[in-house]
Design an enzyme around this catalytic site. Sequence first.
Site, PDB file in Angstrom:
ATOM      1  CB  SER A 159      -0.809   0.170   0.977  1.00  0.00           C
ATOM      2  OG  SER A 159      -2.206   1.018   0.910  1.00  0.00           O
ATOM      3  CB  THR A 160       0.972   4.130   2.790  1.00  0.00           C
ATOM      4  OG1 THR A 160      -0.367   4.248   2.168  1.00  0.00           O
ATOM      5  CG2 THR A 160       1.510   5.378   2.073  1.00  0.00           C
ATOM      6  CG  HIS A 185      -4.069  -1.086  -0.972  1.00  0.00           C
ATOM      7  ND1 HIS A 185      -3.925  -0.441   0.685  1.00  0.00           N
ATOM      8  CD2 HIS A 185      -4.566  -1.605  -1.479  1.00  0.00           C
ATOM      9  CE1 HIS A 185      -4.642  -1.698   1.056  1.00  0.00           C
ATOM     10  NE2 HIS A 185      -4.720  -2.951  -0.164  1.00  0.00           N
ATOM     11  CG  MET A 279      -2.089   3.619   7.144  1.00  0.00           C
ATOM     12  SD  MET A 279      -0.890   4.451   8.345  1.00  0.00           S
ATOM     13  CE  MET A 279      -1.870   5.281   9.673  1.00  0.00           C
ATOM     14  CG  ASP A 282      -5.946  -5.695   2.464  1.00  0.00           C
ATOM     15  OD1 ASP A 282      -6.296  -6.369   2.786  1.00  0.00           O
ATOM     16  OD2 ASP A 282      -5.460  -4.692   1.503  1.00  0.00           O
TER      17      ASP A 282
END
Length: 341
Positions: A159-160, A185, A279, A282
């Site tokens: 993600s991030t 993401h 973050m 998930d």
Amino acid sequence: MSAVRVVVVDDSPTMRGLIGALLRRDPEIDVVGFAGDPHEARQAIKDLNPDVITLDIEMPNMNGLDFLERIMRLRPMPVVMVSTLTQAGAEATLKALELGAVDCIGKPSNTIDARSGLGELADKVKSAAKARVRPSSKPAPRTATVFSGSNDVIAIGASTGGVEALLNVISHFPVNCPPTVITQHMPALFTKSFAARLDRATPANVSEAVDGAPLQPGFIYLGPGGETHLEVVKSGPGLRCRLREGEPVSGHCPSVDVLFASVAAACGPAAVGVILTGMGRDGAASLKTMRSAGARTVGQSEESCVVYGMPRVAHEIGGVEHQVTLDKIGPMILTLAERRR
């Protein structure tokens, strides 16, 4: 806990006002200043010492990418890019994420769309404030790892901070890498451009996943952003990608948890699961499911994450077998896959 101090940088007075108004709705954010171009932004950063800046790409005097490169080289700080929802905007935003921007969000074309489309900006800004931002540097040249082959499936979730992390990991992959599936993401428009960028970083073939595509050695499949989850399913003697429409899982669509759960069911021990910077949580629970099914699992270490969220939760609940720094992940997962031959 003090509020996150933000400077909004955009050449449009209307957009500056709209972004500022939206961020000020959140009591945990303090919009301390505005800038219409990079020169004003540089002075605002000096005078106001913000925790985060939001940055437009297309601006007068100096474009946002050049300004971002200077920020990351001279005064590294968390930056959230606000990009036009166009193909050119997507490619520029991916370049910004490579340069060190923490996250991105699309800039809508009208005020009505903006009020709904920028609703997640506050969350991105608050997440960015917690990120580890390092001075930018040119990556050291790499040669792909020597690899004798394996049909194990590699499943990666991020993600991030994932753009930089994924580029690092797959740059180690050889032309005959194990079939690899990735959920990152990312807004829907960006994943096709990101797949093309990943494809240039490795001798293997990288593409946006399509429904029904057979998993083959030497191919890497990136789940498209938007409203579908990427899964791996059995199909006769082989495996295929499946794109399934569905509600967000663990707060996301596509979801890393959905991908990892499908790999655990379809591949059992013949898989390697990898959870990278991001973050939230998930992917954590389903990485543990993969490990319980006999798969090998790897998590990115805290010191090398932009945001140590997803890997932290996965490690705490017992889903991570090996926790290592980013530069070691690519070679390690290939070694883990090769040892099963």
